[in-house]
Design a protein around this motif. Structure first.
Motif, PDB file in Angstrom:
ATOM      1  N   ARG A 104     -21.475   2.665 -28.457  1.00 28.61           N
ATOM      2  CA  ARG A 104     -21.514   1.570 -29.423  1.00 28.61           C
ATOM      3  C   ARG A 104     -20.881   1.979 -30.747  1.00 28.61           C
ATOM      4  O   ARG A 104     -21.087   3.079 -31.239  1.00 28.61           O
ATOM      5  N   TYR A 105     -20.116   1.074 -31.271  1.00 22.73           N
ATOM      6  CA  TYR A 105     -19.558   1.156 -32.618  1.00 22.73           C
ATOM      7  C   TYR A 105     -19.962  -0.145 -33.302  1.00 22.73           C
ATOM      8  O   TYR A 105     -20.331  -1.103 -32.622  1.00 22.73           O
ATOM      9  N   PRO A 106     -19.865  -0.217 -34.629  1.00 23.05           N
ATOM     10  CA  PRO A 106     -20.116  -1.526 -35.244  1.00 23.05           C
ATOM     11  C   PRO A 106     -19.168  -2.567 -34.640  1.00 23.05           C
ATOM     12  O   PRO A 106     -17.972  -2.324 -34.514  1.00 23.05           O
ATOM     13  N   ASN A 107     -19.704  -3.660 -34.196  1.00 20.94           N
ATOM     14  CA  ASN A 107     -18.962  -4.790 -33.629  1.00 20.94           C
ATOM     15  C   ASN A 107     -18.362  -4.534 -32.253  1.00 20.94           C
ATOM     16  O   ASN A 107     -17.560  -5.341 -31.774  1.00 20.94           O
ATOM     17  N   TYR A 108     -18.687  -3.417 -31.589  1.00 20.86           N
ATOM     18  CA  TYR A 108     -18.181  -3.115 -30.240  1.00 20.86           C
ATOM     19  C   TYR A 108     -19.288  -2.487 -29.402  1.00 20.86           C
ATOM     20  O   TYR A 108     -20.132  -1.769 -29.923  1.00 20.86           O
ATOM     21  N   SER A 109     -19.259  -2.745 -28.104  1.00 18.07           N
ATOM     22  CA  SER A 109     -20.193  -2.083 -27.192  1.00 18.07           C
ATOM     23  C   SER A 109     -19.440  -1.661 -25.933  1.00 18.07           C
ATOM     24  O   SER A 109     -18.307  -2.082 -25.705  1.00 18.07           O
ATOM     25  N   GLU A 110     -20.083  -0.822 -25.152  1.00 17.00           N
ATOM     26  CA  GLU A 110     -19.531  -0.323 -23.883  1.00 17.00           C
ATOM     27  C   GLU A 110     -18.155   0.325 -24.068  1.00 17.00           C
ATOM     28  O   GLU A 110     -17.246   0.149 -23.268  1.00 17.00           O
ATOM     29  N   CYS A 111     -18.022   1.117 -25.135  1.00 15.99           N
ATOM     30  CA  CYS A 111     -16.771   1.814 -25.433  1.00 15.99           C
ATOM     31  C   CYS A 111     -16.790   3.205 -24.806  1.00 15.99           C
ATOM     32  O   CYS A 111     -17.783   3.927 -24.906  1.00 15.99           O
ATOM     33  N   CYS A 112     -15.700   3.566 -24.160  1.00 17.29           N
ATOM     34  CA  CYS A 112     -15.577   4.910 -23.610  1.00 17.29           C
ATOM     35  C   CYS A 112     -14.114   5.217 -23.328  1.00 17.29           C
ATOM     36  O   CYS A 112     -13.258   4.331 -23.392  1.00 17.29           O
ATOM     37  N   TRP A 113     -13.854   6.455 -23.022  1.00 15.33           N
ATOM     38  CA  TRP A 113     -12.529   6.911 -22.612  1.00 15.33           C
ATOM     39  C   TRP A 113     -12.697   7.576 -21.262  1.00 15.33           C
ATOM     40  O   TRP A 113     -13.648   8.351 -21.051  1.00 15.33           O
ATOM     41  N   THR A 114     -11.817   7.273 -20.314  1.00 13.05           N
ATOM     42  CA  THR A 114     -11.926   7.795 -18.953  1.00 13.05           C
ATOM     43  C   THR A 114     -10.595   8.380 -18.512  1.00 13.05           C
ATOM     44  O   THR A 114      -9.545   7.777 -18.741  1.00 13.05           O
ATOM     45  N   ALA A 115     -10.645   9.541 -17.877  1.00 11.50           N
ATOM     46  CA  ALA A 115      -9.449  10.194 -17.344  1.00 11.50           C
ATOM     47  C   ALA A 115      -9.753  10.741 -15.958  1.00 11.50           C
ATOM     48  O   ALA A 115     -10.893  11.090 -15.656  1.00 11.50           O
ATOM     49  N   THR A 116      -8.731  10.824 -15.135  1.00 13.88           N
ATOM     50  CA  THR A 116      -8.875  11.333 -13.772  1.00 13.88           C
ATOM     51  C   THR A 116      -8.523  12.812 -13.727  1.00 13.88           C
ATOM     52  O   THR A 116      -7.578  13.255 -14.378  1.00 13.88           O
ATOM     53  N   GLY A 117      -9.274  13.558 -12.934  1.00 15.84           N
ATOM     54  CA  GLY A 117      -8.997  14.979 -12.764  1.00 15.84           C
ATOM     55  C   GLY A 117      -9.567  15.473 -11.446  1.00 15.84           C
ATOM     56  O   GLY A 117     -10.042  14.682 -10.624  1.00 15.84           O
ATOM     57  N   THR A 118      -9.530  16.767 -11.261  1.00 12.75           N
ATOM     58  CA  THR A 118     -10.044  17.383 -10.048  1.00 12.75           C
ATOM     59  C   THR A 118     -11.207  18.289 -10.402  1.00 12.75           C
ATOM     60  O   THR A 118     -11.062  19.208 -11.214  1.00 12.75           O
ATOM     61  N   GLY A 119     -12.358  18.021  -9.798  1.00  9.89           N
ATOM     62  CA  GLY A 119     -13.523  18.879  -9.965  1.00  9.89           C
ATOM     63  C   GLY A 119     -13.531  19.925  -8.868  1.00  9.89           C
ATOM     64  O   GLY A 119     -13.099  19.662  -7.745  1.00  9.89           O
ATOM     65  N   GLN A 120     -14.009  21.115  -9.185  1.00  7.62           N
ATOM     66  CA  GLN A 120     -14.080  22.192  -8.199  1.00  7.62           C
ATOM     67  C   GLN A 120     -15.437  22.854  -8.281  1.00  7.62           C
ATOM     68  O   GLN A 120     -15.946  23.088  -9.369  1.00  7.62           O
TER      69      GLN A 120
END
Length: 116
Positions: free
Chosen positions: A39-55
């Motif tokens: 959450r930010y003022p005046n925004y909700s459900e904000c995030c950044w997503t990136a694809t990678g490989t887990g090991q």
């Protein structure tokens, strides 16, 4: 001196980072958002997503959701980052993550940062 007091009185913010397989990420994000993260003022459900490989290689008494003990696994995962506006929100978000994430040991980190 006033600027120092003002800056010091601002609360710290936190960034929650977690990893999940693509088929689980939306469910986990919704639980973490419901706990107050992203959450930010005046925004909700904000995030950044990136694809990678887990090991990982499960060892010992592991009971992995994906893979088998002794076998090196490499899987597609998403890395999700989101703001938490307080320590309390960060703690609630981590609790929600642990409840919703299907992994035996959820992969996550919480970073504290200054709110300038």
């Amino acid at each position: 001196m006033g600027a120092l007091v003002s800056r010091a009185s601002r609360s710290a913010r936190y960034t929650l980072v977690f990893h999940a397989e693509p088929q689980f990420v939306d469910t986990v994000k919704q639980a973490v958002f419901a706990a107050g993260a992203g959450r930010y003022p005046n925004y909700s459900e904000c995030c950044w997503t990136a694809t990678g490989t887990g090991q990982f290689r499960p060892v010992g008494a592991a009971n992995p959701h994906t893979g088998a003990v002794g076998v090196l696994e490499k899987i597609e995962e998403l890395r999700v980052e989101m703001l938490c506006d307080s320590e309390e929100t960060a703690r609630k978000a981590v609790e929600a993550l642990k409840r919703q994430q299907p992994y035996e040991e959820p992969s996550y980190a919480v970073y504290k940062s200054e709110n300038f």
